[in-house]
Structures are given as structure tokens and as C-alpha cells.
Write a protein that holds these residues in place. Structure first.
Motif, PDB file in Angstrom:
ATOM      1  N   ALA A  18       0.842  -1.202   0.000  1.00 61.70           N
ATOM      2  CA  ALA A  18       0.000   0.000   0.000  1.00 61.70           C
ATOM      3  C   ALA A  18       0.877   1.251   0.000  1.00 61.70           C
ATOM      4  O   ALA A  18       0.604   2.212  -0.730  1.00 61.70           O
ATOM      5  N   MET A  50      -8.134   4.022  -5.287  1.00 62.14           N
ATOM      6  CA  MET A  50      -8.351   4.164  -3.846  1.00 62.14           C
ATOM      7  C   MET A  50      -8.921   2.886  -3.239  1.00 62.14           C
ATOM      8  O   MET A  50      -8.564   2.508  -2.122  1.00 62.14           O
ATOM      9  N   PHE A  51      -9.815   2.217  -3.972  1.00 65.66           N
ATOM     10  CA  PHE A  51     -10.402   0.984  -3.478  1.00 65.66           C
ATOM     11  C   PHE A  51      -9.335  -0.095  -3.281  1.00 65.66           C
ATOM     12  O   PHE A  51      -9.328  -0.792  -2.261  1.00 65.66           O
ATOM     13  N   PHE A  54      -7.386   0.772  -0.227  1.00 62.12           N
ATOM     14  CA  PHE A  54      -8.182   0.445   0.955  1.00 62.12           C
ATOM     15  C   PHE A  54      -8.151  -1.052   1.227  1.00 62.12           C
ATOM     16  O   PHE A  54      -8.014  -1.478   2.376  1.00 62.12           O
ATOM     17  N   CYS A  55      -8.271  -1.860   0.166  1.00 64.76           N
ATOM     18  CA  CYS A  55      -8.218  -3.319   0.339  1.00 64.76           C
ATOM     19  C   CYS A  55      -6.870  -3.750   0.902  1.00 64.76           C
ATOM     20  O   CYS A  55      -6.812  -4.565   1.834  1.00 64.76           O
ATOM     21  N   VAL A  57      -4.666  -2.046   2.692  1.00 59.62           N
ATOM     22  CA  VAL A  57      -4.547  -1.630   4.097  1.00 59.62           C
ATOM     23  C   VAL A  57      -5.442  -2.500   4.975  1.00 59.62           C
ATOM     24  O   VAL A  57      -5.031  -2.959   6.048  1.00 59.62           O
ATOM     25  N   SER A  58      -6.659  -2.771   4.523  1.00 55.87           N
ATOM     26  CA  SER A  58      -7.581  -3.617   5.297  1.00 55.87           C
ATOM     27  C   SER A  58      -7.049  -5.040   5.438  1.00 55.87           C
ATOM     28  O   SER A  58      -7.108  -5.624   6.523  1.00 55.87           O
TER      29      SER A  58
END
Length: 135
Positions: A18, A50-51, A54-55, A57-58
Motif C-alpha cells: 500500500a 483508492m479501493f 483500501f483493500c 490496508v484492510s
């Protein structure tokens, strides 16, 4: 204990990817290229970018804090690990056969970085596949 350690290594790898993704637009001139898109395509592209961040990092935070549970061999833990293995297998396929990065490999450091990323992209499915299907 070994399984939890591998999962935590995968978690840190997600977070590292990320962080590397934040540098990629500058190296590739991605945002300048995106300015040539239609407004709809540019917005869609930025949303996807961005998605994916986000994935990553999640996945990193989730697998770090839930490593013990992912290592326990439950059906849900195996399913999550199988999903992550599949996610990264698809990413390896895209990196090798769909995305031509050769125009950007303009110096030795970029080439080293590219090959290092492919090693990382190959290591993640191995970790999660092993955790999902170990006895």
C-alpha cells in the motif's frame, strides 16, 4: 506459532505494498496520464485506485490483528486465506501477462523494484494458500 508468523509477514507485506502504491503515480506519471481520460473514466480510475489501496490496508491490518484466528484452521479462517491466495494469484497473472511495464523500467533501480514486487506478489499467494490448505 509458525503459521501466525507467516500471516503477520503477509500483513506487513500488504501494508508495504500500500505504501509503495502511493509512490507509483509519481514514478509512472499516472495522474498526468489520467488527465487525458474522460471525466467519468478518470473518476472511475481514481475510485478503483483508492479501493485497491483500501483493500491492501484492510488486508494488512486485518491479518495482523487476526493472525491467531486465521491460523486456527476454522472454516472461516481457511476461506479468508483461500480468498487472499486467489486475490494474489490473479495479481501475479496480471503482472506477468496483462500489464506491460517495460516503458517504465528505465533504470536499474526500477527494474530491481519491479522484480522485487513480483517476488512479493508470488510470495503472498504461497503464504495464504499454505495456511488455507494445511492440515
Amino acid at each position: 506459532m509458525m503459521t501466525e508468523l507467516l500471516i503477520r509477514c503477509g500483513a506487513l507485506t500488504h501494508l508495504g505494498l500500500a505504501a509503495a502504491g502511493l509512490l507509483m503515480p509519481r514514478v509512472t506519471g499516472l495522474w498526468a496520464e489520467a488527465r487525458t481520460f474522460t471525466p467519468f473514466a478518470r473518476g472511475l480510475f481514481r475510485t478503483y485506485y483508492m479501493f485497491i489501496g483500501f483493500c491492501l490496508v484492510s488486508f494488512g491490518i486485518g491479518t495482523w490483528f487476526l493472525a491467531e484466528h486465521l491460523a486456527d484452521g476454522s472454516v472461516l479462517a481457511r476461506a479468508v486465506c483461500a480468498f487472499l491466495a486467489g486475490f494474489w494469484i490473479l495479481r501475479v497473472v496480471a503482472a506477468v501477462w496483462l500489464i506491460d511495464v517495460s516503458p517504465f523500467l528505465t533504470n536499474v533501480w526500477y527494474r530491481i523494484g519491479y522484480h522485487t514486487l513480483n517476488v512479493v506478489f508470488s510470495g503472498l499467494p504461497l503464504i495464504y494458500f499454505w495456511v488455507a490448505f494445511k492440515k
